[in-house]
Write a protein that holds these residues in place. Structure first.
Motif, PDB file in Angstrom:
ATOM      1  N   THR A 172       0.811  -1.215   0.000  1.00 32.25           N
ATOM      2  CA  THR A 172       0.000   0.000   0.000  1.00 32.25           C
ATOM      3  C   THR A 172       0.848   1.271   0.000  1.00 32.25           C
ATOM      4  O   THR A 172       0.459   2.275  -0.602  1.00 32.25           O
ATOM      5  CB  THR A 172      -0.945   0.032   1.223  1.00 32.25           C
ATOM      6  OG1 THR A 172      -0.174  -0.121   2.419  1.00 32.25           O
ATOM      7  CG2 THR A 172      -1.968  -1.082   1.133  1.00 32.25           C
ATOM      8  N   MET A 173       2.000   1.264   0.642  1.00 28.25           N
ATOM      9  CA  MET A 173       2.808   2.477   0.692  1.00 28.25           C
ATOM     10  C   MET A 173       3.385   2.820  -0.671  1.00 28.25           C
ATOM     11  O   MET A 173       3.589   3.996  -0.984  1.00 28.25           O
ATOM     12  CB  MET A 173       3.914   2.359   1.744  1.00 28.25           C
ATOM     13  CG  MET A 173       3.403   2.499   3.160  1.00 28.25           C
ATOM     14  SD  MET A 173       2.297   3.937   3.401  1.00 28.25           S
ATOM     15  CE  MET A 173       3.374   5.297   2.965  1.00 28.25           C
ATOM     16  N   HIS A 174       3.680   1.814  -1.492  1.00 28.04           N
ATOM     17  CA  HIS A 174       4.048   2.092  -2.885  1.00 28.04           C
ATOM     18  C   HIS A 174       2.961   2.939  -3.537  1.00 28.04           C
ATOM     19  O   HIS A 174       3.232   3.967  -4.171  1.00 28.04           O
ATOM     20  CB  HIS A 174       4.187   0.781  -3.674  1.00 28.04           C
ATOM     21  CG  HIS A 174       5.576   0.268  -3.765  1.00 28.04           C
ATOM     22  ND1 HIS A 174       5.855  -1.042  -4.105  1.00 28.04           N
ATOM     23  CD2 HIS A 174       6.779   0.870  -3.605  1.00 28.04           C
ATOM     24  CE1 HIS A 174       7.166  -1.222  -4.125  1.00 28.04           C
ATOM     25  NE2 HIS A 174       7.740  -0.086  -3.826  1.00 28.04           N
ATOM     26  N   LEU A 175       1.709   2.485  -3.377  1.00 31.88           N
ATOM     27  CA  LEU A 175       0.584   3.174  -4.014  1.00 31.88           C
ATOM     28  C   LEU A 175       0.428   4.588  -3.462  1.00 31.88           C
ATOM     29  O   LEU A 175       0.252   5.550  -4.220  1.00 31.88           O
ATOM     30  CB  LEU A 175      -0.688   2.358  -3.820  1.00 31.88           C
ATOM     31  CG  LEU A 175      -1.916   2.741  -4.662  1.00 31.88           C
ATOM     32  CD1 LEU A 175      -2.855   1.550  -4.816  1.00 31.88           C
ATOM     33  CD2 LEU A 175      -2.689   3.907  -4.042  1.00 31.88           C
ATOM     34  N   VAL A 176       0.500   4.721  -2.150  1.00 35.25           N
ATOM     35  CA  VAL A 176       0.322   6.027  -1.523  1.00 35.25           C
ATOM     36  C   VAL A 176       1.421   6.998  -1.957  1.00 35.25           C
ATOM     37  O   VAL A 176       1.157   8.176  -2.258  1.00 35.25           O
ATOM     38  CB  VAL A 176       0.285   5.891   0.011  1.00 35.25           C
ATOM     39  CG1 VAL A 176       0.359   7.260   0.681  1.00 35.25           C
ATOM     40  CG2 VAL A 176      -0.977   5.155   0.449  1.00 35.25           C
ATOM     41  N   GLU A 177       2.659   6.529  -2.003  1.00 34.80           N
ATOM     42  CA  GLU A 177       3.759   7.392  -2.429  1.00 34.80           C
ATOM     43  C   GLU A 177       3.580   7.845  -3.872  1.00 34.80           C
ATOM     44  O   GLU A 177       3.861   8.999  -4.218  1.00 34.80           O
ATOM     45  CB  GLU A 177       5.102   6.675  -2.258  1.00 34.80           C
ATOM     46  CG  GLU A 177       5.532   6.480  -0.821  1.00 34.80           C
ATOM     47  CD  GLU A 177       5.720   7.806  -0.084  1.00 34.80           C
ATOM     48  OE1 GLU A 177       6.207   8.763  -0.708  1.00 34.80           O
ATOM     49  OE2 GLU A 177       5.382   7.879   1.106  1.00 34.80           O
ATOM     50  N   CYS A 178       3.103   6.956  -4.727  1.00 32.92           N
ATOM     51  CA  CYS A 178       2.853   7.324  -6.129  1.00 32.92           C
ATOM     52  C   CYS A 178       1.735   8.359  -6.220  1.00 32.92           C
ATOM     53  O   CYS A 178       1.806   9.295  -7.031  1.00 32.92           O
ATOM     54  CB  CYS A 178       2.493   6.084  -6.940  1.00 32.92           C
ATOM     55  SG  CYS A 178       3.878   4.964  -7.207  1.00 32.92           S
ATOM     56  N   HIS A 199      -6.880  -0.041   8.881  1.00 29.18           N
ATOM     57  CA  HIS A 199      -6.126   0.726   9.875  1.00 29.18           C
ATOM     58  C   HIS A 199      -6.533   0.210  11.251  1.00 29.18           C
ATOM     59  O   HIS A 199      -7.721   0.047  11.527  1.00 29.18           O
ATOM     60  CB  HIS A 199      -6.414   2.226   9.775  1.00 29.18           C
ATOM     61  CG  HIS A 199      -5.405   3.063  10.480  1.00 29.18           C
ATOM     62  ND1 HIS A 199      -5.343   3.186  11.848  1.00 29.18           N
ATOM     63  CD2 HIS A 199      -4.379   3.810   9.987  1.00 29.18           C
ATOM     64  CE1 HIS A 199      -4.347   3.973  12.181  1.00 29.18           C
ATOM     65  NE2 HIS A 199      -3.731   4.372  11.078  1.00 29.18           N
ATOM     66  N   PRO A 200      -5.565  -0.042  12.134  1.00 26.54           N
ATOM     67  CA  PRO A 200      -5.904  -0.596  13.462  1.00 26.54           C
ATOM     68  C   PRO A 200      -6.808   0.321  14.276  1.00 26.54           C
ATOM     69  O   PRO A 200      -7.623  -0.158  15.075  1.00 26.54           O
ATOM     70  CB  PRO A 200      -4.537  -0.786  14.125  1.00 26.54           C
ATOM     71  CG  PRO A 200      -3.587   0.068  13.355  1.00 26.54           C
ATOM     72  CD  PRO A 200      -4.104   0.081  11.962  1.00 26.54           C
ATOM     73  N   LEU A 201      -6.676   1.641  14.098  1.00 22.92           N
ATOM     74  CA  LEU A 201      -7.533   2.551  14.861  1.00 22.92           C
ATOM     75  C   LEU A 201      -8.974   2.504  14.359  1.00 22.92           C
ATOM     76  O   LEU A 201      -9.912   2.722  15.140  1.00 22.92           O
ATOM     77  CB  LEU A 201      -6.992   3.978  14.786  1.00 22.92           C
ATOM     78  CG  LEU A 201      -5.660   4.217  15.501  1.00 22.92           C
ATOM     79  CD1 LEU A 201      -5.232   5.667  15.351  1.00 22.92           C
ATOM     80  CD2 LEU A 201      -5.747   3.829  16.973  1.00 22.92           C
ATOM     81  N   THR A 202      -9.160   2.232  13.084  1.00 18.92           N
ATOM     82  CA  THR A 202     -10.518   2.030  12.575  1.00 18.92           C
ATOM     83  C   THR A 202     -11.127   0.794  13.220  1.00 18.92           C
ATOM     84  O   THR A 202     -12.281   0.812  13.684  1.00 18.92           O
ATOM     85  CB  THR A 202     -10.511   1.880  11.047  1.00 18.92           C
ATOM     86  OG1 THR A 202      -9.950   3.053  10.453  1.00 18.92           O
ATOM     87  CG2 THR A 202     -11.926   1.672  10.506  1.00 18.92           C
ATOM     88  N   ASP A 203     -10.337  -0.299  13.271  1.00 13.80           N
ATOM     89  CA  ASP A 203     -10.833  -1.545  13.863  1.00 13.80           C
ATOM     90  C   ASP A 203     -11.172  -1.356  15.341  1.00 13.80           C
ATOM     91  O   ASP A 203     -12.248  -1.774  15.809  1.00 13.80           O
ATOM     92  CB  ASP A 203      -9.783  -2.647  13.709  1.00 13.80           C
ATOM     93  CG  ASP A 203      -9.526  -2.997  12.252  1.00 13.80           C
ATOM     94  OD1 ASP A 203     -10.398  -2.701  11.407  1.00 13.80           O
ATOM     95  OD2 ASP A 203      -8.448  -3.558  11.958  1.00 13.80           O
ATOM     96  N   SER A 204     -10.266  -0.722  16.075  1.00 13.39           N
ATOM     97  CA  SER A 204     -10.514  -0.552  17.514  1.00 13.39           C
ATOM     98  C   SER A 204     -11.647   0.438  17.763  1.00 13.39           C
ATOM     99  O   SER A 204     -12.442   0.276  18.692  1.00 13.39           O
ATOM    100  CB  SER A 204      -9.239  -0.084  18.221  1.00 13.39           C
ATOM    101  OG  SER A 204      -8.808   1.180  17.736  1.00 13.39           O
ATOM    102  N   GLY A 205     -11.737   1.465  16.925  1.00 12.53           N
ATOM    103  CA  GLY A 205     -12.816   2.433  17.075  1.00 12.53           C
ATOM    104  C   GLY A 205     -14.170   1.811  16.829  1.00 12.53           C
ATOM    105  O   GLY A 205     -15.135   2.061  17.576  1.00 12.53           O
ATOM    106  N   LEU A 206     -14.275   0.976  15.782  1.00 12.35           N
ATOM    107  CA  LEU A 206     -15.540   0.307  15.489  1.00 12.35           C
ATOM    108  C   LEU A 206     -15.913  -0.659  16.608  1.00 12.35           C
ATOM    109  O   LEU A 206     -17.084  -0.730  17.020  1.00 12.35           O
ATOM    110  CB  LEU A 206     -15.434  -0.441  14.146  1.00 12.35           C
ATOM    111  CG  LEU A 206     -16.684  -1.197  13.695  1.00 12.35           C
ATOM    112  CD1 LEU A 206     -17.877  -0.249  13.577  1.00 12.35           C
ATOM    113  CD2 LEU A 206     -16.430  -1.916  12.380  1.00 12.35           C
ATOM    114  N   ALA A 207     -14.907  -1.382  17.112  1.00  7.65           N
ATOM    115  CA  ALA A 207     -15.176  -2.314  18.212  1.00  7.65           C
ATOM    116  C   ALA A 207     -15.706  -1.567  19.443  1.00  7.65           C
ATOM    117  O   ALA A 207     -16.625  -2.035  20.134  1.00  7.65           O
ATOM    118  CB  ALA A 207     -13.906  -3.086  18.560  1.00  7.65           C
ATOM    119  N   LYS A 208     -15.146  -0.390  19.719  1.00  8.90           N
ATOM    120  CA  LYS A 208     -15.603   0.426  20.853  1.00  8.90           C
ATOM    121  C   LYS A 208     -17.034   0.912  20.635  1.00  8.90           C
ATOM    122  O   LYS A 208     -17.869   0.857  21.555  1.00  8.90           O
ATOM    123  CB  LYS A 208     -14.666   1.622  21.017  1.00  8.90           C
ATOM    124  CG  LYS A 208     -15.028   2.569  22.178  1.00  8.90           C
ATOM    125  CD  LYS A 208     -14.762   1.912  23.529  1.00  8.90           C
ATOM    126  CE  LYS A 208     -14.732   2.911  24.668  1.00  8.90           C
ATOM    127  NZ  LYS A 208     -15.957   3.678  24.839  1.00  8.90           N
TER     128      LYS A 208
END
Length: 223
Positions: A172-178, A199-208
């Motif tokens: 994914t970082m290849h894509l983002v850098e491009c 993104h881990p914060l999306t996962d933890s936020g949804l779980a919360k």
């Protein structure tokens, strides 16, 4: 930025299309072989099946290495469906073929680009897309993203109509850098496109959120 999927697998193409973000498909002989597609008739039928899934821009690669053979194969590929973009290797004969197809109004993708000079030649010949291979440069300790930056600078200097299609994207970082550099297209596996959503914060936020909802409503989490 346009998103292309780099595969010949119909299920993966359909899955990417169903996400609603797919703009095209790139293939090559190796990807066709991986799917067990062999024989000219079967290959042509498979390209047509891909075209039937997506809205436009299906790169189909010639096998010939001489100008006459590239022209013959490219015209056959272009006749399959208006969505076909003829994929031509970056060679001296390939540049001649790109120029020929450009004069005929047939879109081309000049592939296996590893230098600014090669990109410049392809753009001068009228390629619709050029495909620099990031991952393969990284494999030999060169900078794939650095090449994209240099090509973008040259293309901006001269306002070429050729689009930069970043290929051999590994993560994914290849894509983002491009994308940060302003490349026009990224072609990559389905896993990279889907990976952008993680993104881990999306996962933890949804779980919360779900846990708080369940607690407030005296319901099991996930109910």
């Amino acid at each position: 930025m346009k998103f292309f999927i780099d595969t010949a697998n119909l299920s993966e193409i359909q899955a990417a299309y169903d996400l609603g973000v797919l703009d095209g498909v790139t293939t090559n002989p190796s990807l066709m072989a991986k799917e067990g597609i062999a024989g000219e008739e079967n290959v042509m039928a498979h390209y047509k099946a891909i075209c039937d899934i997506v809205d436009d821009k299906v790169s189909a690669e010639v096998i010939a290495t001489d100008f006459e053979g590239m022209v013959r194969e490219g015209e056959e590929l272009a006749a399959i469906d208006p969505k076909i973009v003829v994929k031509i290797p970056m060679t001296k004969e390939g540049i001649k073929a790109v120029k020929y197809f450009s004069s005929k109004g047939i879109r081309t993708n000049c592939t296996l680009i590893f230098s600014v000079g090669q990109a410049l030649l392809a753009a001068k010949a009228g390629a619709t897309y050029i495909s620099p291979f990031l991952g393969r440069l990284d494999d030999i300790s060169a900078s794939g993203v650095g090449l994209i930056q240099e090509i973008k600078q040259v293309f901006d200097n001269y306002d070429f109509g050729t689009e930069i299609l970043c290929a051999s994207i590994r993560h994914t970082m290849h894509l983002v850098e491009c994308a940060k550099l302003g490349a026009d297209v990224a072609t990559c596996p389905l896993s990279v496109i889907v990976g952008l959503s993680n993104h881990p914060l999306t996962d933890s936020g949804l779980a919360k959120f779900l846990a708080d909802h369940a607690s407030a409503n005296n319901a099991p989490v996930g109910a």
